[in-house]
Design a protein around this motif. Structure first.
Motif, PDB file in Angstrom:
ATOM      1  N   ASP A 132      -8.702  -1.014   2.021  1.00  0.00           N
ATOM      2  CA  ASP A 132      -9.514  -0.431   3.090  1.00  0.00           C
ATOM      3  C   ASP A 132     -10.132   0.854   2.548  1.00  0.00           C
ATOM      4  N   SER A 133     -10.741   1.625   3.410  1.00  0.00           N
ATOM      5  CA  SER A 133     -11.465   2.819   2.960  1.00  0.00           C
ATOM      6  C   SER A 133     -10.544   3.886   2.365  1.00  0.00           C
ATOM      7  N   SER A 134      -9.249   3.802   2.625  1.00  0.00           N
ATOM      8  CA  SER A 134      -8.322   4.792   2.082  1.00  0.00           C
ATOM      9  C   SER A 134      -7.835   4.426   0.667  1.00  0.00           C
ATOM     10  N   THR A 135      -8.114   3.206   0.206  1.00  0.00           N
ATOM     11  CA  THR A 135      -7.660   2.773  -1.114  1.00  0.00           C
ATOM     12  C   THR A 135      -8.578   3.326  -2.191  1.00  0.00           C
ATOM     13  N   ILE A 136      -8.005   4.107  -3.095  1.00  0.00           N
ATOM     14  CA  ILE A 136      -8.763   4.693  -4.194  1.00  0.00           C
ATOM     15  C   ILE A 136      -8.451   3.984  -5.509  1.00  0.00           C
ATOM     16  N   GLN A 137      -7.219   3.508  -5.649  1.00  0.00           N
ATOM     17  CA  GLN A 137      -6.794   2.909  -6.919  1.00  0.00           C
ATOM     18  C   GLN A 137      -5.967   1.656  -6.644  1.00  0.00           C
ATOM     19  N   HIS A 185     -12.441 -10.335  -6.451  1.00  0.00           N
ATOM     20  CA  HIS A 185     -13.210  -9.408  -5.621  1.00  0.00           C
ATOM     21  C   HIS A 185     -13.018  -9.726  -4.131  1.00  0.00           C
ATOM     22  N   SER A 186     -12.986 -10.987  -3.782  1.00  0.00           N
ATOM     23  CA  SER A 186     -12.761 -11.391  -2.393  1.00  0.00           C
ATOM     24  C   SER A 186     -11.351 -11.007  -1.946  1.00  0.00           C
ATOM     25  N   ILE A 187     -10.368 -11.247  -2.796  1.00  0.00           N
ATOM     26  CA  ILE A 187      -8.980 -10.920  -2.469  1.00  0.00           C
ATOM     27  C   ILE A 187      -8.814  -9.415  -2.280  1.00  0.00           C
ATOM     28  N   LEU A 188      -9.359  -8.635  -3.225  1.00  0.00           N
ATOM     29  CA  LEU A 188      -9.214  -7.183  -3.138  1.00  0.00           C
ATOM     30  C   LEU A 188      -9.926  -6.609  -1.927  1.00  0.00           C
ATOM     31  N   SER A 189     -11.056  -7.203  -1.533  1.00  0.00           N
ATOM     32  CA  SER A 189     -11.772  -6.695  -0.355  1.00  0.00           C
ATOM     33  C   SER A 189     -10.963  -6.929   0.918  1.00  0.00           C
ATOM     34  N   LYS A 190     -10.100  -7.954   0.931  1.00  0.00           N
ATOM     35  CA  LYS A 190      -9.263  -8.224   2.099  1.00  0.00           C
ATOM     36  C   LYS A 190      -7.999  -7.366   2.116  1.00  0.00           C
ATOM     37  N   LEU A 191      -7.534  -6.950   0.938  1.00  0.00           N
ATOM     38  CA  LEU A 191      -6.297  -6.175   0.858  1.00  0.00           C
ATOM     39  C   LEU A 191      -6.513  -4.672   0.931  1.00  0.00           C
ATOM     40  N   GLN A 213       0.865  -1.178   0.000  1.00  0.00           N
ATOM     41  CA  GLN A 213       0.000   0.000   0.000  1.00  0.00           C
ATOM     42  C   GLN A 213       0.901   1.226   0.000  1.00  0.00           C
ATOM     43  N   GLU A 214       0.652   2.148  -0.934  1.00  0.00           N
ATOM     44  CA  GLU A 214       1.372   3.421  -0.987  1.00  0.00           C
ATOM     45  C   GLU A 214       0.333   4.529  -1.052  1.00  0.00           C
ATOM     46  N   GLY A 215       0.106   5.175   0.069  1.00  0.00           N
ATOM     47  CA  GLY A 215      -0.915   6.217   0.122  1.00  0.00           C
ATOM     48  C   GLY A 215      -2.279   5.642  -0.193  1.00  0.00           C
TER      49      GLY A 215
END
Length: 86
Positions: A36-41, A28-34, A9-11
């Motif tokens: 959080d609310s700060s991830t935009i891209q 979709h399951s993998i990305l939901s675990k990796l 995670q970078e910013g």
């Protein structure tokens, strides 16, 4: 079992370098675990082949060298995961 290879995670960006498993991953399951609310891209450091994602291309100089023979062409927008480059 699917393992999300190397990621960081970078910013507000999640950089995903590979997903390793015996079966096609439930992205979709993998990305939901990796994420959080700060991830935009999410930046895939390989060419993703997943349905249901809004994906755009961006040029990237990975240093991969491909020598094309006569009559052979290589897709210009393809990027291999870091785990496949020796």
């Amino acid at each position: 079992m699917t393992h999300p290879g190397y990621h960081r995670q970078e910013g507000d960006q999640l950089h995903l370098f590979d997903i390793i498993g015996r079966r096609a991953p439930d992205i979709h399951s993998i990305l939901s675990k990796l994420t959080d609310s700060s991830t935009i891209q999410i930046v895939f450091h390989y060419t993703p082949d997943y349905s249901g994602l809004d994906i755009s291309n961006a040029p990237y100089d990975s240093g991969l060298f491909v020598k094309a023979g006569s009559g052979f062409s290589f897709a210009g927008n393809m990027k291999h995961p870091a785990t496949s480059i020796a």
